[in-house]
Design a protein around this motif. Structure first.
Motif, PDB file in Angstrom:
ATOM      1  N   LYS A  58     -30.146  65.830 -14.504  1.00 29.23           N
ATOM      2  CA  LYS A  58     -30.581  67.217 -14.456  1.00 29.23           C
ATOM      3  C   LYS A  58     -31.330  67.495 -15.755  1.00 29.23           C
ATOM      4  CE  LYS A  58     -29.649  71.449 -12.495  1.00 29.23           C
ATOM      5  NZ  LYS A  58     -29.942  71.804 -11.126  1.00 29.23           N
ATOM      6  N   LEU A  59     -32.608  67.834 -15.654  1.00 30.87           N
ATOM      7  CA  LEU A  59     -33.402  68.062 -16.861  1.00 30.87           C
ATOM      8  C   LEU A  59     -33.181  69.470 -17.394  1.00 30.87           C
ATOM      9  CD1 LEU A  59     -36.859  66.417 -16.034  1.00 30.87           C
ATOM     10  CD2 LEU A  59     -34.718  65.368 -16.756  1.00 30.87           C
ATOM     11  N   SER A  60     -33.532  69.653 -18.668  1.00 30.77           N
ATOM     12  CA  SER A  60     -33.361  70.970 -19.288  1.00 30.77           C
ATOM     13  C   SER A  60     -34.241  72.031 -18.619  1.00 30.77           C
ATOM     14  CB  SER A  60     -33.641  70.885 -20.791  1.00 30.77           C
ATOM     15  OG  SER A  60     -34.855  70.211 -21.029  1.00 30.77           O
ATOM     16  N   ASN A  61     -35.311  71.603 -17.925  1.00 28.55           N
ATOM     17  CA  ASN A  61     -36.164  72.579 -17.228  1.00 28.55           C
ATOM     18  C   ASN A  61     -35.663  72.895 -15.811  1.00 28.55           C
ATOM     19  OD1 ASN A  61     -36.848  70.410 -15.627  1.00 28.55           O
ATOM     20  ND2 ASN A  61     -38.958  70.256 -16.343  1.00 28.55           N
ATOM     21  N   GLY A  62     -34.479  72.373 -15.468  1.00 26.49           N
ATOM     22  CA  GLY A  62     -33.885  72.691 -14.173  1.00 26.49           C
ATOM     23  C   GLY A  62     -34.187  71.679 -13.078  1.00 26.49           C
ATOM     24  N   GLN A  63     -35.205  70.849 -13.294  1.00 27.00           N
ATOM     25  CA  GLN A  63     -35.528  69.833 -12.290  1.00 27.00           C
ATOM     26  C   GLN A  63     -34.457  68.751 -12.243  1.00 27.00           C
ATOM     27  OE1 GLN A  63     -39.334  68.095 -13.171  1.00 27.00           O
ATOM     28  NE2 GLN A  63     -40.439  69.553 -11.896  1.00 27.00           N
ATOM     29  N   THR A  64     -34.320  68.171 -11.068  1.00 22.99           N
ATOM     30  CA  THR A  64     -33.489  66.979 -10.956  1.00 22.99           C
ATOM     31  C   THR A  64     -34.420  65.777 -10.908  1.00 22.99           C
ATOM     32  OG1 THR A  64     -31.780  68.166  -9.776  1.00 22.99           O
ATOM     33  CG2 THR A  64     -31.758  65.792  -9.579  1.00 22.99           C
ATOM     34  N   HIS A  65     -34.171  64.850 -11.771  1.00 19.84           N
ATOM     35  CA  HIS A  65     -35.062  63.720 -11.932  1.00 19.84           C
ATOM     36  C   HIS A  65     -34.279  62.448 -11.596  1.00 19.84           C
ATOM     37  CE1 HIS A  65     -38.969  62.797 -13.888  1.00 19.84           C
ATOM     38  NE2 HIS A  65     -38.432  61.591 -13.959  1.00 19.84           N
ATOM     39  N   ARG A  66     -34.879  61.597 -10.810  1.00 16.64           N
ATOM     40  CA  ARG A  66     -34.173  60.359 -10.473  1.00 16.64           C
ATOM     41  C   ARG A  66     -35.007  59.161 -10.911  1.00 16.64           C
ATOM     42  NH1 ARG A  66     -32.897  56.806  -5.683  1.00 16.64           N
ATOM     43  NH2 ARG A  66     -34.848  57.505  -4.745  1.00 16.64           N
ATOM     44  N   ILE A  67     -34.368  58.272 -11.622  1.00 19.18           N
ATOM     45  CA  ILE A  67     -34.998  57.001 -11.976  1.00 19.18           C
ATOM     46  C   ILE A  67     -34.255  55.929 -11.184  1.00 19.18           C
ATOM     47  CG2 ILE A  67     -35.290  55.297 -13.823  1.00 19.18           C
ATOM     48  CD1 ILE A  67     -35.571  57.742 -15.732  1.00 19.18           C
ATOM     49  N   PHE A  68     -35.001  55.063 -10.536  1.00 21.49           N
ATOM     50  CA  PHE A  68     -34.345  54.061  -9.704  1.00 21.49           C
ATOM     51  C   PHE A  68     -35.150  52.768  -9.710  1.00 21.49           C
ATOM     52  CE2 PHE A  68     -37.322  54.514  -6.151  1.00 21.49           C
ATOM     53  CZ  PHE A  68     -37.860  55.765  -6.417  1.00 21.49           C
ATOM     54  N   GLY A  69     -34.497  51.703  -9.309  1.00 25.79           N
ATOM     55  CA  GLY A  69     -35.194  50.424  -9.281  1.00 25.79           C
ATOM     56  C   GLY A  69     -34.333  49.336  -8.688  1.00 25.79           C
ATOM     57  N   VAL A  70     -34.868  48.133  -8.749  1.00 28.76           N
ATOM     58  CA  VAL A  70     -34.220  46.967  -8.149  1.00 28.76           C
ATOM     59  C   VAL A  70     -34.129  45.874  -9.208  1.00 28.76           C
ATOM     60  CG1 VAL A  70     -34.490  45.160  -6.396  1.00 28.76           C
ATOM     61  CG2 VAL A  70     -35.122  47.514  -5.847  1.00 28.76           C
ATOM     62  N   TYR A  71     -32.994  45.213  -9.272  1.00 28.72           N
ATOM     63  CA  TYR A  71     -32.851  44.102 -10.214  1.00 28.72           C
ATOM     64  C   TYR A  71     -33.608  42.869  -9.731  1.00 28.72           C
ATOM     65  CZ  TYR A  71     -29.302  46.691 -12.749  1.00 28.72           C
ATOM     66  OH  TYR A  71     -28.669  47.627 -13.502  1.00 28.72           O
ATOM     67  N   CYS A  72     -34.436  42.337 -10.607  1.00 29.51           N
ATOM     68  CA  CYS A  72     -35.204  41.130 -10.289  1.00 29.51           C
ATOM     69  C   CYS A  72     -34.542  39.890 -10.862  1.00 29.51           C
ATOM     70  CB  CYS A  72     -36.608  41.217 -10.870  1.00 29.51           C
ATOM     71  SG  CYS A  72     -37.502  42.689 -10.435  1.00 29.51           S
ATOM     72  N   LYS A  73     -33.968  40.038 -12.065  1.00 26.07           N
ATOM     73  CA  LYS A  73     -33.318  38.898 -12.722  1.00 26.07           C
ATOM     74  C   LYS A  73     -32.104  39.402 -13.471  1.00 26.07           C
ATOM     75  CE  LYS A  73     -36.897  35.562 -13.869  1.00 26.07           C
ATOM     76  NZ  LYS A  73     -37.789  35.096 -14.920  1.00 26.07           N
ATOM     77  N   ILE A  74     -30.997  38.680 -13.347  1.00 26.54           N
ATOM     78  CA  ILE A  74     -29.808  39.018 -14.124  1.00 26.54           C
ATOM     79  C   ILE A  74     -29.305  37.718 -14.731  1.00 26.54           C
ATOM     80  CG2 ILE A  74     -27.470  39.955 -14.050  1.00 26.54           C
ATOM     81  CD1 ILE A  74     -28.410  41.360 -11.369  1.00 26.54           C
ATOM     82  N   GLU A  75     -29.483  37.577 -16.039  1.00 28.14           N
ATOM     83  CA  GLU A  75     -29.018  36.362 -16.710  1.00 28.14           C
ATOM     84  C   GLU A  75     -28.085  36.784 -17.833  1.00 28.14           C
ATOM     85  OE1 GLU A  75     -32.723  34.588 -17.879  1.00 28.14           O
ATOM     86  OE2 GLU A  75     -33.319  34.185 -15.810  1.00 28.14           O
ATOM     87  N   ALA A  76     -26.813  37.014 -17.482  1.00 34.56           N
ATOM     88  CA  ALA A  76     -25.841  37.459 -18.482  1.00 34.56           C
ATOM     89  C   ALA A  76     -25.637  36.351 -19.509  1.00 34.56           C
ATOM     90  CB  ALA A  76     -24.521  37.811 -17.800  1.00 34.56           C
TER      91      ALA A  76
END
Lengths: 156, 115
Positions: free
Chosen positions: A68-86
């Protein structure tokens, strides 16, 4: 706390490259990047409020951060994992929408963690677009073919 | 963050041939056949790429009927570079908080061990 930090913009500035030296072991930093209960404690900037984070940590799995942004908008960031090398590398796509129909193009983030004498060096590369090909063989060709563009824009 | 107008720009950039064309134009204007020379591609195929770049505002084309030189349009490229500033701010502030958070959980672990 004694930590060094550097920030630089790569030329061409179509990829953002940031580094930060963290006084923490690499395994802990990796955990902070991959477990939602940790992520929500640091993810976001001054305009983002509480973050709801869901994470399907596997190649092809999705993450989503709703803020929830300070200007009242709801913002979503999303994506897909391409590589996971722990515990040293994460590659994921990055898109966003503001809940009102604006959407950002898909970009690509690579997080690299290296052990150092004092802890962990975090390197983040955020590239200005992504595609399925990038997800499979990311980084090929993009930087090299645009090297001169940065110089060109600098002359404007 | 920036609006939808970036999508067309990024779509135009999301192709290796088009990026190579832009890189070539960074060193000066060129004709379609100049631009086609390094590629194993027909002139119509190159022209299609140029149309995409032109529509996205990344290049301009001269008006001479026979030789329509292509050149980069710096204004069209600017949004791509502005994008960097925005994400830079997001990540820098996140890293500040990550740094503080890591310190916090480590000092908590250390005091837990002492008790």
């Amino acid at each position: 706390m004694d930590s060094m930090e550097t920030t630089e913009l790569e030329t061409p500035r179509t990829a953002l490259l940031l580094t930060r030296d963290l006084a923490a072991p690499r395994a802990l930093v990796f955990k902070a990047w991959t477990q939602p209960e940790h992520i929500v404690r640091w993810w976001g900037c001054a305009e983002t409020g509480d973050v709801k984070f869901t994470n399907d940590l596997r190649v092809g799995g999705e993450f989503s951060a709703v803020m929830k942004l300070s200007n009242g908008q709801t913002h979503r960031i999303f994506g897909v994992y391409c590589k996971i090398e722990a515990p040293e590398r994460l590659v994921f796509t990055w898109s966003w929408d503001n809940g009102e129909g604006f959407k950002g193009g898909e970009t690509l983030v690579t997080v690299t963690l290296e052990e150092t004498a004092t802890g962990t060096k975090l390197t983040l590369r955020h590239e200005s677009f992504a595609s399925e090909d990038d997800c499979q063989a990311h980084g090929e060709g993009w930087g090299a073919s645009l090297e001169r563009l940065g110089d060109f824009v600098a002359t404007l | 963050m920036t609006a939808d107008c970036l999508s067309e720009t990024f779509q135009a950039l999301a192709d290796p041939t088009r990026r190579a064309i832009l890189a070539r134009l960074a060193s000066g204007e060129a004709s379609v056949s100049d631009l086609a020379a390094p590629f194993d591609m027909s002139l119509p195929a190159i022209s299609r790429h140029l149309k995409v770049l032109e529509r996205a505002g990344l290049i301009e084309r001269g008006r001479q009927a026979q030789w329509r030189p292509c050149r980069l349009n710096g204004e069209g490229l600017k949004p791509v570079f502005d994008w960097v500033a925005e994400y830079s701010r997001f990540w820098e502030q996140s890293f500040d908080r990550l740094e503080a958070y890591l310190e916090e959980i480590q000092s908590k672990d250390a005091s837990d061990e002492q008790h």
